[in-house]
Motif scaffolding. Structure first.
Motif, short mmCIF file in Angstrom:
data_model
loop_
_atom_site.label_atom_id
_atom_site.label_comp_id
_atom_site.label_asym_id
_atom_site.label_seq_id
_atom_site.Cartn_x
_atom_site.Cartn_y
_atom_site.Cartn_z
N ASP A 110 82.37 86.16 46.24
CA ASP A 110 83.07 85.11 44.68
C ASP A 110 81.59 84.56 43.92
O ASP A 110 81.78 84.63 42.79
CB ASP A 110 83.78 85.04 44.96
CG ASP A 110 85.02 85.19 45.53
OD1 ASP A 110 85.67 86.10 44.54
OD2 ASP A 110 85.32 85.12 46.62
N PHE A 111 80.49 84.42 45.06
CA PHE A 111 79.54 83.46 43.77
C PHE A 111 78.72 83.42 44.75
O PHE A 111 78.61 83.68 46.19
CB PHE A 111 80.34 82.65 43.35
CG PHE A 111 81.10 81.55 44.23
CD1 PHE A 111 79.46 80.28 45.05
CD2 PHE A 111 81.82 81.30 44.32
CE1 PHE A 111 80.19 79.06 45.41
CE2 PHE A 111 82.10 79.82 44.96
CZ PHE A 111 81.83 79.33 45.75
N ALA A 112 77.34 82.70 43.78
CA ALA A 112 76.16 82.49 45.36
C ALA A 112 75.66 80.86 44.69
O ALA A 112 76.54 80.35 43.67
CB ALA A 112 75.16 83.22 45.33
N ASN A 293 84.69 86.81 37.82
CA ASN A 293 84.85 86.56 36.18
C ASN A 293 85.47 85.65 36.21
O ASN A 293 85.27 85.28 35.36
CB ASN A 293 85.06 87.85 35.67
CG ASN A 293 83.24 89.10 35.49
OD1 ASN A 293 82.45 88.46 36.01
ND2 ASN A 293 84.28 90.01 35.37
N GLU A 294 86.85 85.95 37.10
CA GLU A 294 87.91 84.87 37.39
C GLU A 294 87.26 83.42 37.08
O GLU A 294 87.95 82.42 36.76
CB GLU A 294 89.33 85.28 38.03
CG GLU A 294 89.23 86.35 37.39
CD GLU A 294 90.88 86.14 38.22
OE1 GLU A 294 90.99 85.57 39.36
OE2 GLU A 294 91.74 87.66 38.05
N ILE A 295 86.16 82.98 37.80
CA ILE A 295 85.69 81.52 37.90
C ILE A 295 85.16 80.76 36.89
O ILE A 295 83.84 82.04 36.38
CB ILE A 295 84.56 81.42 39.52
CG1 ILE A 295 85.35 81.97 40.50
CG2 ILE A 295 84.80 80.21 39.81
CD1 ILE A 295 84.80 82.27 41.75
N ASP A 296 85.07 79.80 36.24
CA ASP A 296 84.47 79.37 35.72
C ASP A 296 83.62 78.48 36.11
O ASP A 296 83.33 77.62 36.96
CB ASP A 296 85.72 78.27 34.53
CG ASP A 296 85.11 77.73 33.53
OD1 ASP A 296 83.81 77.32 33.71
OD2 ASP A 296 85.75 77.35 32.73
N PRO A 297 81.67 78.13 35.51
CA PRO A 297 81.36 77.71 35.98
C PRO A 297 81.08 75.96 36.08
O PRO A 297 81.15 75.59 37.59
CB PRO A 297 79.55 77.86 35.17
CG PRO A 297 80.32 78.83 34.05
CD PRO A 297 82.16 79.35 34.15
N LEU A 298 81.96 75.88 34.82
CA LEU A 298 82.56 74.12 34.85
C LEU A 298 83.58 74.40 36.11
O LEU A 298 82.80 73.11 36.43
CB LEU A 298 83.69 73.53 33.56
CG LEU A 298 83.23 72.02 33.60
CD1 LEU A 298 82.12 71.55 33.31
CD2 LEU A 298 84.38 72.59 32.34
N PHE A 299 83.82 74.61 36.39
CA PHE A 299 84.68 74.16 37.82
C PHE A 299 84.20 74.35 39.10
O PHE A 299 83.89 73.37 39.88
CB PHE A 299 85.78 75.69 37.78
CG PHE A 299 86.81 75.58 38.95
CD1 PHE A 299 87.49 75.07 39.97
CD2 PHE A 299 86.66 76.70 39.96
CE1 PHE A 299 88.47 75.01 40.97
CE2 PHE A 299 86.52 76.78 41.43
CZ PHE A 299 87.58 75.70 42.15
#
Length: 314
Positions: A110-112, A293-299
Motif C-alpha cells: 500500500d505504501f513504503a 491511490n486511495e491513501i492521502d499523503p496528509l492522512f
C-alpha cells in the motif's frame, strides 16, 4: 546491466558492497536477521554489471494498523551503490533508480516509508515518486532529581527474561485501537526488532501490579554516552508520567544528561510530555511512497504515530 531480485547466493557480494559503501561490516548474522528472520519477510533487488553487484535496494516488509484496517508496507533499507557508479545514482538510467523501480514494481504494498537523509529524501521525491518529506518531532528533557518510590503498588523489572510473548501480545492488542497509524507490533515483531538484534543492545522496562502481577506497561530503551533513548512504549492503565519518571531514574543511575523520544505532535501523549518539561525539536526527515491511490499523503503524515525504534538505524 541486469536488474533482478536477490538470492541467498548473493549474500557475500552484498556484504562486500555494504562494507565498501558504509565503511563497516555487515555480518552474516545481521544480514540473516534482516533478510531471513524478519516477521513478515524481506526482499531486495540487485543491479549487476559485468558479473558484479553494483547496487542493492533492500526492504523490510511490515504491517501497519489503523482502526481496524491493515496495510501492507515496506521499509527500504541497505540502499547502496558502488562508489564508481554513484555519479549516476539518481539518473533515470542509473543503477539505483532502476533497482528501486524494479523493487516497487515487483513487491505488492500500500505504501513504503523511511527515514532518509535530507538529500536522499529530495532525490527520492524527484526520481522514485516519494512524497515531499516531513520531519519527525523529537521530545527531550534534561535529567533532574531522582524520583523516590513512585507507587508501592507497582513493580518494575528490567530484562527480557521478565516478559513473555503471551502477555506482551495481550497488551499490544488491548491498546492498538487507541493509537494512530503504526506498525502492527506484537511479540514477534518486538522480540525480532529488539531482543534478537545481533548488533545492538536494547533494554526492556516492564511495569506490573505488585500483587496481581498484571502487565501495565512495557517499553524499550537504549543508552548512549550521554542520553537515554526511549525506542518504544506501550501503556494500558499506567499513567504515562510514571513511565518517564522511571526513565528519569534510570538515566540518573547511568549518569546520563538527557532522555529523548519520538512522538507525533498530533498524539495526546505529546501534550502530556511537553506539559511535564519535555521540549520539542525538529528531527530527521521521514517520507512515504504511496502505491495505493486511495491513501492521502496528509492522512499518513498526520496519523503515523512513529517511534524512534521504527527507524532501522536506531
Amino acid at each position: 546491466m541486469e536488474i533482478r531480485e536477490f538470492n541467498e547466493e548473493d549474500e557475500g557480494a552484498i556484504r562486500n558492497l555494504f562494507a565498501l559503501c558504509f565503511g563497516k561490516e555487515l555480518s552474516h548474522e545481521e544480514w540473516a536477521w534482516k533478510y531471513k528472520g524478519s516477521p513478515w519477510g524481506s526482499n531486495a533487488v540487485v543491479a549487476i554489471n559485468n558479473g558484479s553487484i553494483i547496487a542493492h535496494y533492500g526492504g523490510l516488509r511490515m504491517k501497519f494498523y489503523f482502526r481496524g484496517k491493515t496495510f501492507d508496507v515496506f521499509q527500504p533499507c541497505d540502499v547502496m551503490t558502488h562508489p564508481k557508479y554513484r555519479a549516476r545514482i539518481f539518473s533515470k538510467k542509473g543503477a539505483m533508480v532502476r533497482a528501486g523501480e524494479y523493487f516497487y514494481e515487483t513487491n505488492k504494498m500500500d505504501f513504503a516509508f523511511g527515514f532518509p537523509s535530507e538529500r536522499h529524501a529530495i532525490l527520492g521525491t524527484k526520481q522514485l515518486g516519494y512524497t515531499e518529506h516531513g520531519y519527525v518531532t523529537v521530545l527531550s528533557r534534561k535529567v533532574s532529581g531522582f524520583s523516590p518510590s513512585l507507587n508501592p503498588l507497582l513493580k518494575v523489572e528490567k530484562g527480557w527474561d521478565f516478559i513473555n510473548r503471551g502477555e506482551l501480545d495481550a497488551l499490544c492488542e488491548k491498546i492498538k485501537d487507541n493509537q494512530g497509524l503504526s506498525i502492527e507490533k506484537n511479540s514477534n515483531y518486538i522480540f525480532w526488532r529488539y531482543k534478537d538484534n545481533p548488533v545492538k543492545q536494547y533494554n526492556p522496562l516492564i511495569v506490573r501490579g505488585r500483587y496481581k502481577k498484571t502487565l501495565k506497561a512495557f517499553a524499550v530503551f537504549s543508552v548512549s554516552e550521554s542520553e537515554l533513548s526511549i525506542l518504544d512504549f506501550f501503556c494500558s492503565t499506567l499513567d504515562i508520567r510514571i513511565l518517564f519518571r522511571l526513565f528519569g531514574n534510570i538515566a540518573i543511575k547511568y549518569g546520563l544528561k538527557a532522555m529523548k523520544v519520538w512522538v507525533n505532535p498530533k498524539e495526546e501523549v505529546s501534550r502530556i510530555f511537553i506539559a511535564n518539561g519535555f521540549t520539542s525539536e525538529k528531527g530527521i526527515p521521514y517520507i512515504f511512497k504511496i502505491m495505493n491511490n486511495e491513501i492521502d499523503p496528509l492522512f499518513l503524515f498526520e496519523n503515523y504515530y512513529y517511534r524512534m525504534g521504527d527507524y532501522d538505524a536506531s
